[in-house]
Design an enzyme around this catalytic site. Sequence first.
Site, PDB file in Angstrom:
ATOM      1  N   ASP A 134     -12.851  19.686 -41.325  1.00  0.00           N
ATOM      2  CA  ASP A 134     -11.808  19.729 -40.310  1.00  0.00           C
ATOM      3  C   ASP A 134     -11.852  18.520 -39.365  1.00  0.00           C
ATOM      4  O   ASP A 134     -10.882  18.242 -38.662  1.00  0.00           O
ATOM      5  CB  ASP A 134     -11.942  21.002 -39.457  1.00  0.00           C
ATOM      6  CG  ASP A 134     -11.818  22.266 -40.289  1.00  0.00           C
ATOM      7  OD1 ASP A 134     -10.939  22.297 -41.161  1.00  0.00           O
ATOM      8  OD2 ASP A 134     -12.598  23.204 -40.070  1.00  0.00           O
ATOM      9  N   ASN A 189      -2.260   8.176   2.781  1.00  0.00           N
ATOM     10  CA  ASN A 189      -2.388   8.305   1.324  1.00  0.00           C
ATOM     11  C   ASN A 189      -3.701   8.945   0.910  1.00  0.00           C
ATOM     12  O   ASN A 189      -3.750   9.754  -0.022  1.00  0.00           O
ATOM     13  CB  ASN A 189      -2.252   6.941   0.653  1.00  0.00           C
ATOM     14  CG  ASN A 189      -0.832   6.418   0.686  1.00  0.00           C
ATOM     15  OD1 ASN A 189       0.097   7.130   1.050  1.00  0.00           O
ATOM     16  ND2 ASN A 189      -0.650   5.154   0.314  1.00  0.00           N
ATOM     17  N   ASP A 249      -7.643  25.931 -39.217  1.00  0.00           N
ATOM     18  CA  ASP A 249      -8.357  26.258 -40.440  1.00  0.00           C
ATOM     19  C   ASP A 249      -8.478  27.780 -40.519  1.00  0.00           C
ATOM     20  O   ASP A 249      -8.420  28.459 -39.485  1.00  0.00           O
ATOM     21  CB  ASP A 249      -9.747  25.606 -40.390  1.00  0.00           C
ATOM     22  CG  ASP A 249     -10.582  25.927 -41.618  1.00  0.00           C
ATOM     23  OD1 ASP A 249     -10.045  25.818 -42.733  1.00  0.00           O
ATOM     24  OD2 ASP A 249     -11.759  26.290 -41.459  1.00  0.00           O
ATOM     25  N   VAL A 265       0.836  -1.203   0.000  1.00  0.00           N
ATOM     26  CA  VAL A 265       0.000   0.000   0.000  1.00  0.00           C
ATOM     27  C   VAL A 265       0.870   1.251   0.000  1.00  0.00           C
ATOM     28  O   VAL A 265       0.571   2.247  -0.659  1.00  0.00           O
ATOM     29  CB  VAL A 265      -0.953  -0.011   1.226  1.00  0.00           C
ATOM     30  CG1 VAL A 265      -1.748   1.283   1.293  1.00  0.00           C
ATOM     31  CG2 VAL A 265      -1.882  -1.203   1.173  1.00  0.00           C
ATOM     32  N   ALA A 266       1.991   1.220   0.746  1.00  0.00           N
ATOM     33  CA  ALA A 266       2.859   2.398   0.869  1.00  0.00           C
ATOM     34  C   ALA A 266       3.589   2.723  -0.423  1.00  0.00           C
ATOM     35  O   ALA A 266       3.801   3.891  -0.750  1.00  0.00           O
ATOM     36  CB  ALA A 266       3.870   2.170   1.992  1.00  0.00           C
TER      37      ALA A 266
END
Length: 918
Positions: free
Chosen positions: A654, A753, A345, A298-299
Amino acid sequence: MKFYQQTTNNLLEYYDLQIERGLSRDQVNRNRSVYGENKLPEEKEESYLKVFLKSFKEPIVVVLLGAVALSFFSAIYSFQVVHDSQHGKEALYEAIAIAILILINAFLGFWQEISARKNLNALKEMNNRFVSVIREGSIEKIPANELVVGDLVKVGAGDFVEADVRWLEAEELQLIEAHLTGEADAIIKITAAINEEVEIGDQKNMGFSGSVVSSGQGIGLVVATGVHTELGKISQLMKNVSVKQSPLQETVKKLTKTLMKISAGIVVLTFIFGLISSDELSVASVTTVFSTSIALAVASIPDALPVVLSIVLTIGAVKMSKNKGLIKTLSSVETLGSTSYICSDKTGTLTQNEMTVTKFHANEQTYKVEGLGYHTTGDIAPETKVAQQKNYDSFMRGIVLCNDSQVREENKVTKVFGNPTEIALTVLGKKANYDKVNILRDEQLIRTLPFTSTRKMMSVVVKQDGKYYLYTKGAPDVLIDKCSGVLIEDKVEQTEKAKTDFLAVVDAYAEEALRTLAVAQRELSEEQALSGSTDELEKDFILTGVAGIIDPPRQEVKESVRKLHEANINVVMITGDHEKTARAIAYDLGIVDSKNAKVLKGIDLEKMSDEELFEIVTKVRVYARVTPEHKQRIVKQLQAHEQVVAMTGDGVNDAPALRAADIGVAMGITGTEVTKDSADLILLDDKFTTIEKSVYSGRTIYANIKNFMRHELTTNVAEVLALILGLLLFRITVGNVAAMTPTLTALMVLWVNMVSDAIPSFTLGYDVAETDLMKEKPRDPRQSILANYTWSRVLIRGGIMGAMVYLSFLLAARSGMETSEAQTVAFLTLVYGQLWHVFDARSSRTLFRRNPFENKRLVVAVLFAGFASFLVTMLPFFNNIMGTAQLTLPIYLLVLFIPALPTLILSGIKEIFKIKIW
């Protein structure tokens, strides 16, 4: 077969047709089976389920799914094998927390893609219209999608052309084909075969699907339907273009793969080392090592990266929308920031797509006309300021009387009807207070001699104060040949010099890429006025003036081009218009710096191989008379030079290039729906300057993302190092803390986290630019987001922070704290350390260079994260789930302020000694 090169008789014979009868029912059925229906194939959309499941294929999500599986396995193992319910609950909570994170990310991605879908497909609009065809000797009205190759279609003013046709009859027929050719003016159609090889814009005996009849009438033979039309080929071109990942997506993808490999290596080595290092292989030791491995998994992965990245990009998208830039895909927000080429254009993007008289010459005086487009306000002033009195009555009367267009104000909106060139003349008349309706209240329109392509002029006969006058407008060279004199200072000069001087004005206008239209008049006898033939009337003119007409550049574009050049971004014009016009507009806007700049024409581009185009594509800034296929080739060859290309446009022609480009930009007001559907960014105000603002926003957002990534990874390095140091060094029992105890629990790492790290991180998306980003070069898309010493800063600061976290855990254990208390000390040391660090992460220099209160959202987020992290150590619920414990006030104060020291000291050293690596 090139139909424009075939004669009428050859085509009728080829399709077994008689122009009076058209196709029979049997021929209709046979041709439909041979050539197909007049429909475009529908693109099948992905199911909602497939869209939802897409996010689960992302590498980082795969790693997190692995962590979920490991946590579930650990929970089951703890419950069923070792009967450790406390550890089992912790592992189960970990699995649920990570699974929720994955689902949040999946729903964000799902919502983003589904909300970007459009229900309207502009290419299906043809199914809602009807056309007139000749079949079995009679005229029928049928739905457009029932047309077949070989049908004879009859059109008049205002009708859409619903398939590609070859004109067999054309009576003053003019079509607007700007959606394909880029030309704003109507094109006069002919029926004769064209022997030479020409581009679409010069195939004047052809009509193309999607065009509009502006005047006249005609009969056309259908030669292509559905996907075989020029419009259909464009839809196929769009299908064949693969979606290109943005530079940021490529960078994050590479980074994620690297982190996955590092993560897998760390987890495996940790697990093996932990087992080997254990004094005895017991259930307890295996469980401890397994817990450490999950915490490391996880880290080592920035769990919040997908979610926070989406939030930061969404913040950028919202900022852009306030500047009238609507982003359809979040990755496009950042792509704009790394754009090195903007291919645009001309018609409708760089110019107004509204023909305008910008100057005219009348009665020996040249006048400048202000006001662009179809707005009827604007000053008219002598160019040389010699004439004190404006004397252009004869010229103005000629342009408004010899004119079939209408310009009306309805609910404060200007509405126009008719040929674009005639509209430009009517608008000029209104600016000078000359109006056809008002003039004819006192005068009488006797006759109209319509424009024909052979005469190249139009005339009207007007009765004025008992006298008859002929007013004519037409091609200057034709009128000069038929004139007897030129009106100069209210006198008729009949010398050759007068004609030569008038012709010199016409040539000068042409050099400025202005389309010229001459105006003339003559007095008639009553007999001539009422019964004279066209040839008898249209001669012996008195030339009264000449108008210079152009589709003018948008006013704001010139400054935007200058700013983009200053930002080292190349602006390229790609148009279907003529070479001279393209060069003149490009020079006027500052796209090129020379009136003789190189212009590459479509017919020359056609002869080039991809290798030849590759060699010169970075040197050319103007392309003229190009097709949609050419636009795509140009974009692809620029991309082959590792350039990040944005393509702007408004017409159907275009759309393929917009989809092929790294970022497609469509006009929101004048753009066709198919163009908007192909675009990544839609300009809600149709202003080119919005692109320049969006580039600035994109660069700012990328800088903020870089800061966010640096902060995220610094935290990850600190977490991993703290856990590894614990595994390597915490080999014996210290105080009340057993040997091999993880420095942090997996849920503590997950909290850092997802809360104390992620919440402040996404508020970095609200930061303003630290420096003048529009004076820097576009970033190299191949360059890592962690380049320019970012990696070294991540490793040095993360390393010091990680060492401090482990040291705080060790000291807490030595002071006699329980395991949960020691881990809580390490947890809070990490939390407050990275909350201090986030203020340093805002700057590419040091935290002393930025006001910490400049981003108020960040301050609020830091206070919230800090207080929330304090609460999880105080509340019993979190104590049980996360393994935290209450601490004493002195300890809380220590873990709040001591972690600030590394950030303050390192920033101070960097500020004094200018050390780049940290």
